[in-house]
Design a protein around this motif. Structure first.
Motif, PDB file in Angstrom:
ATOM      1  N   SER A 163       0.836  -1.202   0.000  1.00  0.00           N
ATOM      2  CA  SER A 163       0.000   0.000   0.000  1.00  0.00           C
ATOM      3  C   SER A 163       0.873   1.256   0.000  1.00  0.00           C
ATOM      4  CB  SER A 163      -0.923  -0.026   1.216  1.00  0.00           C
ATOM      5  OG  SER A 163      -1.670   1.156   1.297  1.00  0.00           O
ATOM      6  N   HIS A 164       1.886   1.268   0.851  1.00  0.00           N
ATOM      7  CA  HIS A 164       2.825   2.386   0.938  1.00  0.00           C
ATOM      8  C   HIS A 164       3.584   2.565  -0.388  1.00  0.00           C
ATOM      9  CE1 HIS A 164       5.921   5.002   2.677  1.00  0.00           C
ATOM     10  NE2 HIS A 164       6.844   4.156   2.248  1.00  0.00           N
ATOM     11  N   ALA A 165       4.069   1.468  -0.945  1.00  0.00           N
ATOM     12  CA  ALA A 165       4.840   1.525  -2.187  1.00  0.00           C
ATOM     13  C   ALA A 165       3.982   2.030  -3.350  1.00  0.00           C
ATOM     14  CB  ALA A 165       5.421   0.155  -2.514  1.00  0.00           C
ATOM     15  N   GLU A 166       2.757   1.569  -3.435  1.00  0.00           N
ATOM     16  CA  GLU A 166       1.893   2.021  -4.527  1.00  0.00           C
ATOM     17  C   GLU A 166       1.544   3.503  -4.387  1.00  0.00           C
ATOM     18  OE1 GLU A 166      -1.173  -1.125  -4.522  1.00  0.00           O
ATOM     19  OE2 GLU A 166      -0.425  -1.560  -6.546  1.00  0.00           O
ATOM     20  N   GLN A 167       1.370   3.969  -3.175  1.00  0.00           N
ATOM     21  CA  GLN A 167       1.104   5.392  -2.956  1.00  0.00           C
ATOM     22  C   GLN A 167       2.317   6.225  -3.383  1.00  0.00           C
ATOM     23  OE1 GLN A 167       0.116   6.469   1.076  1.00  0.00           O
ATOM     24  NE2 GLN A 167       0.260   8.650   0.645  1.00  0.00           N
ATOM     25  N   LEU A 168       3.513   5.804  -2.985  1.00  0.00           N
ATOM     26  CA  LEU A 168       4.730   6.513  -3.391  1.00  0.00           C
ATOM     27  C   LEU A 168       4.893   6.493  -4.913  1.00  0.00           C
ATOM     28  CD1 LEU A 168       7.359   5.370  -0.738  1.00  0.00           C
ATOM     29  CD2 LEU A 168       6.241   7.593  -0.921  1.00  0.00           C
ATOM     30  N   TRP A 169       4.609   5.339  -5.520  1.00  0.00           N
ATOM     31  CA  TRP A 169       4.735   5.211  -6.974  1.00  0.00           C
ATOM     32  C   TRP A 169       3.879   6.263  -7.680  1.00  0.00           C
ATOM     33  CZ3 TRP A 169       7.879   2.221  -9.959  1.00  0.00           C
ATOM     34  CH2 TRP A 169       7.602   2.191 -11.321  1.00  0.00           C
TER      35      TRP A 169
END
Length: 141
Positions: free
Chosen positions: A127-133
């Motif tokens: 979830s965190h990685a997709e938001q940063l992406w």
């Protein structure tokens, strides 16, 4: 213990070293190495510094380091390779893809591939990685 992350690069290569230090003993947990060598065009190899983050998403008292970088060897305005990583205690989780370029009503790139390493990660990591992406994928010219 304490953790140290060292981000460095030379003209053709970048490195990330993640160390832990416990009671005076240092241990290399993970080394990341990537390069763009022998480039005859415009070389891009850069950390996205504003996106180097330290978190504890799974609240296990072991911090995660999130960071991203772009790389390319191109002579035009094309999407660049984009990688976003999360490191925790020697484990690596990564999304690979390319930047999104928009010209008027047309867009190019923006592809992403979520590595299978996220299958064994806490759900908060993806979830965190997709938001940063989503925050870094688009290149503005």
């Amino acid at each position: 213990g304490d953790n140290i992350a060292l981000f460095t690069q030379k003209e053709e290569a970048l490195f990330v070293y993640h160390y832990s230090s416990n009671e005076g003993e240092e241990k290399l947990l993970r080394r990341i190495y990537d390069f763009e060598k022998d480039c005859e065009f415009d070389r891009t190899l850069e950390f996205l510094k504003k996106d180097i983050l330290l978190t504890d998403l799974d609240r296990d008292k072991i911090g995660e380091i999130s960071f991203a970088y772009r790389k390319a060897c191109i002579s035009d305005v094309s999407p660049k390779e984009l990688k976003l990583l999360i490191l925790e205690n020697g484990d690596k989780y990564i999304i690979r893809g390319n930047t999104l370029i928009s010209f008027g009503n047309e867009s190019y790139g923006g592809d992403k591939k979520i590595d299978a390493s996220f299958d064994r990660a806490p759900p908060a990591f993806l979830s965190h990685a997709e938001q940063l992406w989503e925050e870094i994928v688009e290149e503005v010219y």
